[in-house]
Design a protein around this motif. Structure first.
Motif, PDB file in Angstrom:
ATOM      1  N   GLY A 254       2.542  25.946 -32.537  1.00  0.00           N
ATOM      2  CA  GLY A 254       2.364  27.297 -33.048  1.00  0.00           C
ATOM      3  C   GLY A 254       3.665  27.841 -33.587  1.00  0.00           C
ATOM      4  N   PRO A 255       3.710  29.138 -33.939  1.00  0.00           N
ATOM      5  CA  PRO A 255       4.951  29.759 -34.427  1.00  0.00           C
ATOM      6  C   PRO A 255       6.058  29.634 -33.388  1.00  0.00           C
ATOM      7  N   LEU A 256       7.283  29.389 -33.833  1.00  0.00           N
ATOM      8  CA  LEU A 256       8.391  29.094 -32.936  1.00  0.00           C
ATOM      9  C   LEU A 256       8.628  30.240 -31.943  1.00  0.00           C
ATOM     10  N   THR A 257       8.331  29.960 -30.674  1.00  0.00           N
ATOM     11  CA  THR A 257       8.468  30.927 -29.585  1.00  0.00           C
ATOM     12  C   THR A 257       8.982  30.185 -28.365  1.00  0.00           C
ATOM     13  N   LEU A 258       9.961  30.765 -27.693  1.00  0.00           N
ATOM     14  CA  LEU A 258      10.661  30.088 -26.601  1.00  0.00           C
ATOM     15  C   LEU A 258      10.690  31.003 -25.383  1.00  0.00           C
ATOM     16  N   THR A 259      10.272  30.489 -24.237  1.00  0.00           N
ATOM     17  CA  THR A 259      10.207  31.298 -23.025  1.00  0.00           C
ATOM     18  C   THR A 259      10.860  30.566 -21.862  1.00  0.00           C
ATOM     19  N   VAL A 260      11.730  31.262 -21.156  1.00  0.00           N
ATOM     20  CA  VAL A 260      12.350  30.739 -19.944  1.00  0.00           C
ATOM     21  C   VAL A 260      11.998  31.652 -18.774  1.00  0.00           C
ATOM     22  N   THR A 261      11.631  31.040 -17.662  1.00  0.00           N
ATOM     23  CA  THR A 261      11.558  31.742 -16.388  1.00  0.00           C
ATOM     24  C   THR A 261      12.692  31.215 -15.528  1.00  0.00           C
ATOM     25  N   ALA A 262      13.542  32.117 -15.058  1.00  0.00           N
ATOM     26  CA  ALA A 262      14.724  31.725 -14.292  1.00  0.00           C
ATOM     27  C   ALA A 262      14.586  32.167 -12.845  1.00  0.00           C
ATOM     28  N   LEU A 263      15.038  31.305 -11.955  1.00  0.00           N
ATOM     29  CA  LEU A 263      14.978  31.552 -10.517  1.00  0.00           C
ATOM     30  C   LEU A 263      16.386  31.546  -9.948  1.00  0.00           C
ATOM     31  N   GLY A 264      16.679  32.511  -9.090  1.00  0.00           N
ATOM     32  CA  GLY A 264      17.993  32.578  -8.470  1.00  0.00           C
ATOM     33  C   GLY A 264      17.886  33.001  -7.016  1.00  0.00           C
ATOM     34  N   LEU A 265      18.953  32.797  -6.281  1.00  0.00           N
ATOM     35  CA  LEU A 265      18.996  33.145  -4.860  1.00  0.00           C
ATOM     36  C   LEU A 265      19.943  34.311  -4.631  1.00  0.00           C
ATOM     37  N   VAL A 266      19.491  35.270  -3.832  1.00  0.00           N
ATOM     38  CA  VAL A 266      20.313  36.419  -3.489  1.00  0.00           C
ATOM     39  C   VAL A 266      20.166  36.667  -1.988  1.00  0.00           C
ATOM     40  N   PRO A 267      21.264  36.986  -1.289  1.00  0.00           N
ATOM     41  CA  PRO A 267      21.150  37.246   0.151  1.00  0.00           C
ATOM     42  C   PRO A 267      20.095  38.309   0.452  1.00  0.00           C
ATOM     43  N   THR A 268      19.292  38.055   1.474  1.00  0.00           N
ATOM     44  CA  THR A 268      18.179  38.936   1.813  1.00  0.00           C
ATOM     45  C   THR A 268      18.641  40.395   1.965  1.00  0.00           C
ATOM     46  N   GLY A 269      17.962  41.278   1.225  1.00  0.00           N
ATOM     47  CA  GLY A 269      18.229  42.705   1.311  1.00  0.00           C
ATOM     48  C   GLY A 269      19.454  43.190   0.573  1.00  0.00           C
ATOM     49  N   GLN A 270      20.130  42.292  -0.171  1.00  0.00           N
ATOM     50  CA  GLN A 270      21.383  42.684  -0.820  1.00  0.00           C
ATOM     51  C   GLN A 270      21.324  42.660  -2.352  1.00  0.00           C
ATOM     52  N   ALA A 271      20.167  42.450  -2.921  1.00  0.00           N
ATOM     53  CA  ALA A 271      20.055  42.410  -4.377  1.00  0.00           C
ATOM     54  C   ALA A 271      20.499  43.733  -4.995  1.00  0.00           C
ATOM     55  N   LEU A 272      21.227  43.659  -6.099  1.00  0.00           N
ATOM     56  CA  LEU A 272      21.609  44.849  -6.851  1.00  0.00           C
ATOM     57  C   LEU A 272      20.377  45.385  -7.582  1.00  0.00           C
ATOM     58  N   ARG A 273      20.233  46.694  -7.647  1.00  0.00           N
ATOM     59  CA  ARG A 273      19.056  47.303  -8.253  1.00  0.00           C
ATOM     60  C   ARG A 273      19.446  48.412  -9.230  1.00  0.00           C
ATOM     61  N   ARG A 274      18.456  48.879  -9.977  1.00  0.00           N
ATOM     62  CA  ARG A 274      18.664  49.986 -10.908  1.00  0.00           C
ATOM     63  C   ARG A 274      18.493  51.336 -10.224  1.00  0.00           C
ATOM     64  N   SER A 275      17.842  51.365  -9.088  1.00  0.00           N
ATOM     65  CA  SER A 275      17.338  52.621  -8.517  1.00  0.00           C
ATOM     66  C   SER A 275      18.244  53.234  -7.467  1.00  0.00           C
ATOM     67  N   THR A 276      19.477  52.733  -7.328  1.00  0.00           N
ATOM     68  CA  THR A 276      20.298  53.157  -6.191  1.00  0.00           C
ATOM     69  C   THR A 276      21.642  53.750  -6.595  1.00  0.00           C
ATOM     70  N   ALA A 277      21.752  54.239  -7.833  1.00  0.00           N
ATOM     71  CA  ALA A 277      22.967  54.955  -8.233  1.00  0.00           C
ATOM     72  C   ALA A 277      23.009  56.315  -7.539  1.00  0.00           C
ATOM     73  N   LYS A 278      24.221  56.784  -7.231  1.00  0.00           N
ATOM     74  CA  LYS A 278      24.388  58.037  -6.502  1.00  0.00           C
ATOM     75  C   LYS A 278      25.307  58.977  -7.275  1.00  0.00           C
ATOM     76  N   SER A 279      25.024  60.270  -7.181  1.00  0.00           N
ATOM     77  CA  SER A 279      25.872  61.269  -7.820  1.00  0.00           C
ATOM     78  C   SER A 279      27.308  61.116  -7.323  1.00  0.00           C
ATOM     79  N   GLY A 280      28.252  61.087  -8.249  1.00  0.00           N
ATOM     80  CA  GLY A 280      29.654  60.874  -7.916  1.00  0.00           C
ATOM     81  C   GLY A 280      30.113  59.451  -8.142  1.00  0.00           C
ATOM     82  N   ASP A 281      29.171  58.521  -8.303  1.00  0.00           N
ATOM     83  CA  ASP A 281      29.534  57.133  -8.580  1.00  0.00           C
ATOM     84  C   ASP A 281      30.335  57.033  -9.877  1.00  0.00           C
ATOM     85  N   ILE A 282      31.260  56.090  -9.907  1.00  0.00           N
ATOM     86  CA  ILE A 282      31.971  55.747 -11.137  1.00  0.00           C
ATOM     87  C   ILE A 282      31.149  54.725 -11.902  1.00  0.00           C
TER      88      ILE A 282
END
Length: 312
Positions: free
Chosen positions: A127-155
């Motif tokens: 078909g039309p040239l389309t490329l898809t990757v699914t990537a898997l990685g390991l992160v220590p339990t409960g320590q993943a960085l997220r978008r939802s945890t910024a705090k007022s005063g953060d740099i």
């Protein structure tokens, strides 16, 4: 060019490699891959698709394309502090061009081998040239960085420079840059900030990769964290070439909105800034007042928080 090669011989010839990680108990060659998740870790999973004429030019160098396809996925893992482990690859090809496939695989594995990433499966179809990757990685339990945890005063900090990849796109579109090599390399072969993401675990409050532009991607942090922010234009890390582009065109918005930089934007509490062990630039502050503002040489103006949308 030939179509005599079969789907399975294509996989064996161009994409089958010896596994590098003991966590992979079954790689390419069965109906499913099998992974053993080490105790104390969570599995981070991300998927990105690149389509011809949407994400890359029709005449794109296949080595660059293979490299970038993997890089954009590793960048997603980096943004959450995950160590890359394995990927799957789905190829939709208009035809079988063995020279193209070899160059594509060379670019893909040039980056995969750098991070000991195993290709453990995928699919091929016509078909039309389309490329898809699914990537898997390991992160220590409960320590993943997220978008939802910024705090007022953060740099607010970023790695690397802003706008270099956007300048690379402008060069491809006809802009005459006197020294184009660095910008073109950033556009064609971005470096995912894998080590930086892992180094931010336990230090950064929130993190995201800059794939759709600083303003748009920072906007995701602000929306998920229900905070606002102010950016300092004079603090933005801009290369000489990007500054020259702005002087030539007056387009000072480009480094704020251009995508494909694949750097990390993260927020950190003031009392933890001294713990940062990676190169970074402080560009602003998280505030309780919603919205995004830019201080441009003393003139404070609102910025529309908007990123690239495929169906807009």
């Amino acid at each position: 060019m030939t179509n005599s090669i079969t789907e399975f011989s294509l996989i064996d010839r161009f994409f089958k490699r010896q596994t590098a990680n003991q966590a992979i108990t079954q790689g390419i060659g069965d109906d499913c891959a099998l992974l053993k998740i080490p105790q104390g870790f969570e599995l981070a999973i991300t998927t990105d698709t690149m389509a011809e004429k949407v994400h890359f030019f029709a005449d794109c160098d296949p080595f660059d394309l293979g490299y970038k396809l993997l890089a954009v996925n590793l960048s997603d893992l980096a943004s959450m502090g995950a160590k890359p482990l394995a990927v799957t690859l789905a190829l939709t090809l208009p035809n079988i061009n063995e020279n193209w496939l070899q160059a594509f695989a060379d670019g893909f594995f040039a980056l995969a081998e750098r991070y000991s990433v195993d290709l453990i499966g995928g699919d091929t179809t016509s078909g039309p040239l389309t490329l898809t990757v699914t990537a898997l990685g390991l992160v220590p339990t409960g320590q993943a960085l997220r978008r939802s945890t910024a705090k007022s005063g953060d740099i607010i900090c970023v790695t690397g420079h802003l706008g270099d990849a956007g300048l690379g796109l402008k060069i491809n579109q006809g802009y005459d840059c006197k020294q184009p090599d660095a910008a073109l390399k950033r556009f064609n072969q971005p470096d995912p900030q894998v080590e930086a993401g892992q180094a931010l675990i336990g230090i950064a409050n929130a993190c995201i990769d800059i794939s759709d532009g600083l303003v748009g991607d920072l906007g995701h942090i602000l929306q998920k964290s229900q905070v606002g922010a102010s950016l300092n234009w004079d603090a933005l890390p801009l290369s000489t070439e990007v500054l020259t582009y702005i002087e030539d065109t007056g387009d000072w918005v480009m480094p704020l909105t251009a995508g494909d930089d694949y750097e990390l934007c993260f927020t950190v509490s003031p009392d933890k800034v001294q713990n940062l062990a990676i190169p970074h630039t402080k560009i602003g502050v998280i505030e309780s007042l919603l919205g995004l503002r830019l201080n441009k040489s003393g003139n404070i103006q609102p910025l529309e928080v908007k990123s690239f949308e495929h169906f807009s």
